[in-house]
Design an enzyme around this catalytic site. Structure first.
Site, PDB file in Angstrom:
ATOM      1  N   ASP A 202      40.056  -4.455  -5.844  1.00 12.87           N
ATOM      2  CA  ASP A 202      39.820  -4.550  -4.396  1.00 12.87           C
ATOM      3  C   ASP A 202      41.063  -5.138  -3.729  1.00 12.87           C
ATOM      4  O   ASP A 202      40.992  -6.100  -2.969  1.00 12.87           O
ATOM      5  CB  ASP A 202      38.595  -5.428  -4.124  1.00 12.87           C
ATOM      6  CG  ASP A 202      38.094  -5.313  -2.690  1.00 12.87           C
ATOM      7  OD1 ASP A 202      38.322  -4.264  -2.058  1.00 12.87           O
ATOM      8  OD2 ASP A 202      37.471  -6.277  -2.204  1.00 12.87           O
ATOM      9  N   ASN A 207      43.065  -9.743   0.510  1.00 13.63           N
ATOM     10  CA  ASN A 207      42.973 -10.429  -0.783  1.00 13.63           C
ATOM     11  C   ASN A 207      44.344 -10.814  -1.335  1.00 13.63           C
ATOM     12  O   ASN A 207      44.481 -11.097  -2.534  1.00 13.63           O
ATOM     13  CB  ASN A 207      42.225  -9.551  -1.800  1.00 13.63           C
ATOM     14  CG  ASN A 207      40.720  -9.672  -1.643  1.00 13.63           C
ATOM     15  OD1 ASN A 207      40.218 -10.646  -1.107  1.00 13.63           O
ATOM     16  ND2 ASN A 207      39.991  -8.665  -2.099  1.00 13.63           N
ATOM     17  N   ASP A 218      40.403 -13.251  -5.418  1.00 14.74           N
ATOM     18  CA  ASP A 218      39.139 -12.515  -5.444  1.00 14.74           C
ATOM     19  C   ASP A 218      39.146 -11.294  -6.361  1.00 14.74           C
ATOM     20  O   ASP A 218      39.280 -10.148  -5.913  1.00 14.74           O
ATOM     21  CB  ASP A 218      38.732 -12.098  -4.028  1.00 14.74           C
ATOM     22  CG  ASP A 218      37.266 -11.675  -3.960  1.00 14.74           C
ATOM     23  OD1 ASP A 218      36.583 -11.730  -5.011  1.00 14.74           O
ATOM     24  OD2 ASP A 218      36.811 -11.271  -2.878  1.00 14.74           O
TER      25      ASP A 218
END
Length: 329
Positions: A202, A207, A218
Site C-alpha cells: 500500500d 505512507n 504502515d
C-alpha cells in the site's frame, strides 16, 4: 470465531486500552490521541519518561496471527538492513500482544514532513529504497500473507455489492455490466508471467514520511504481488508527468533491483483492482459505526453515478497503450 465483517470496536474503551498497554510494561502518562485509521484502531500516547509511542489494535478476524507476525518479521528484516521503516517493538521477545480478544502491537512514534511526490530528488531517493525493499522481498517470499489477485480484489467485492442493497435499482445493471467487462480485461492482463515478491502493498504517498530522507510506514497491507504494485501509486498528473516520474523512480530503483519493464502493462489493471476493492471494503465494513459516520456518501445515488463514470474512464485507460519508458532505457 469473530465475524470481522460485522465486527465493530464498541468494546475498545480507554480502560481496556490502558489495561492492554499495562501488559507491555509501559506506563501511560498522557491522554490517548486517536489517529486516522478505519480498518484498525490506532492511538498515540506518551509514557512516564515522556517517550512517544503508537499502539495499533488490529481488527480481530481480519488477519491470522501467522499473517500479522509475518508482517512484523518483514518490517524487522527491512529495519535490520538499515531501510527506514517503522517496525513494531518486541516486548519479552513478542511483537504481537493480545488483550480481551484484541491483538495489538506498539511502535515508537515517528514524525516527519509529507513526502513531496512532485519533488524528483525525493522520488529518486524513494526509488532506491523501494529497490532495496524489493530485493529483500524477492529473497524472502511470504508464506502466510495474501496474494494480490483477481479473486480477492474483484470477484469478492462484486459478490458483496451484488448481495446488498447498495446500488439504486436503476443503476445496478449498468454498473455490474461495466464491472464485469473491466474484470475480464484485468483477468486477461494479469495472466502476464512476472515475478511475485513480498511487497509493502500500500505504498501511496501518505505512507511515506520525510525526515532527512524517506521513512516507510504502515505495512498492514503487505502482500505478495508484482513489483509495480509498490511503484504505480507514486505516479500522478498527466501522462507526460507520469513518464518523467517513472523514469526518475526507476533510475533509483534499478541501482538495487532489476525491474521487469513488462510490468508497466499492469499499472491500469492494478488501478482498476484497487478502485473496486475500495468499494467492496466500504460495503464490508458498513456495520462498523465509524464507516457511516466518515463515509456518509457511500450509499447515495450521486456516489454510484460517479463510480459508473469512473469505471467508464478506467475501461478507456485499460484499452489505451500502457506507460512506456523514455528512450535510452
Amino acid at each position: 470465531m469473530v465475524d470481522f465483517m460485522r465486527f465493530n470496536y464498541s468494546d475498545l474503551n480507554p480502560d481496556l486500552i490502558l489495561d492492554a498497554l499495562d501488559l507491555s510494561g509501559l506506563r501511560v502518562d498522557s491522554g490517548l490521541i486517536e489517529l486516522n485509521s478505519y480498518e484498525n484502531r490506532v492511538y498515540q500516547f506518551q509514557d512516564e519518561d515522556r517517550r512517544r509511542y503508537v499502539v495499533k489494535f488490529y481488527r480481530p478476524g481480519r488477519w491470522s496471527r501467522a499473517q500479522i507476525l509475518e508482517e512484523h518479521g518483514f518490517a524487522a528484516a527491512l529495519s535490520e538492513a538499515e531501510i527506514p521503516v517503522a517496525a513494531p517493538i518486541a516486548f519479552a521477545g513478542e511483537t504481537l500482544l493480545e488483550h480481551q480478544g484484541y491483538p495489538f502491537a506498539i511502535w515508537h512514534s515517528v514524525g516527519g514532513r509529507q513526502f513531496e511526490v512532485d519533488n524528483l530528488d525525493q522520488l529518486e531517493w524513494v526509488g532506491r529504497y523501494l529497490g532495496r525493499i524489493h530485493r529483500i522481498g524477492a529473497a524472502r517470499p511470504f508464506q502466510h500473507r495474501v496474494r494480490l489477485d483477481v479473486e480477492s480484489m474483484l470477484h469478492e467485492p462484486r459478490a458483496l455489492l451484488a448481495a446488498g442493497e447498495w446500488l439504486p435499482s436503476g443503476l445496478a445493471r449498468e454498473f455490474f455490466g461495466l464491472l464485469d467487462e473491466l474484470t475480464k480485461h484485468v483477468t486477461d492482463a494479469l495472466r502476464l508471467d512476472v515475478a511475485q515478491i513480498a511487497l509493502h502493498g500500500d505504498c501511496h504517498p501518505g505512507n511515506i514520511l520525510w525526515r532527512d530522507g524517506p521513512l516507510f510506514v504502515d505495512l498492514d497491507d503487505s502482500r505478495t504481488g508484482p513489483a509495480i504494485q509498490d511503484l504505480w501509486m507514486l505516479l500522478s498528473g498527466e501522462r507526460s508527468e507520469q513518464l518523467i516520474q517513472l523514469d526518475t523512480l526507476l533510475a533509483g530503483y534499478e541501482e538495487f533491483m532489476t525491474f521487469d519493464h513488462r510490468e508497466l502493462a499492469l499499472i491500469e489493471p492494478l488501478r482498476a483492482m484497487r478502485m473496486v476493492h475500495y468499494m467492496g471494503w466500504l460495503a464490508r465494513r458498513w456495520e462498523d459505526p465509524a464507516f457511516p459516520r466518515h463515509f456518509p456518501w457511500f450509499n447515495t445515488e450521486h456516489y454510484w453515478r460517479s463510480q459508473i463514470a469512473s469505471l467508464h474512464d478506467q475501461l478507456a485507460a485499460l484499452h489505451a497503450p500502457p506507460l512506456a519508458l523514455m528512450p535510452g532505457w
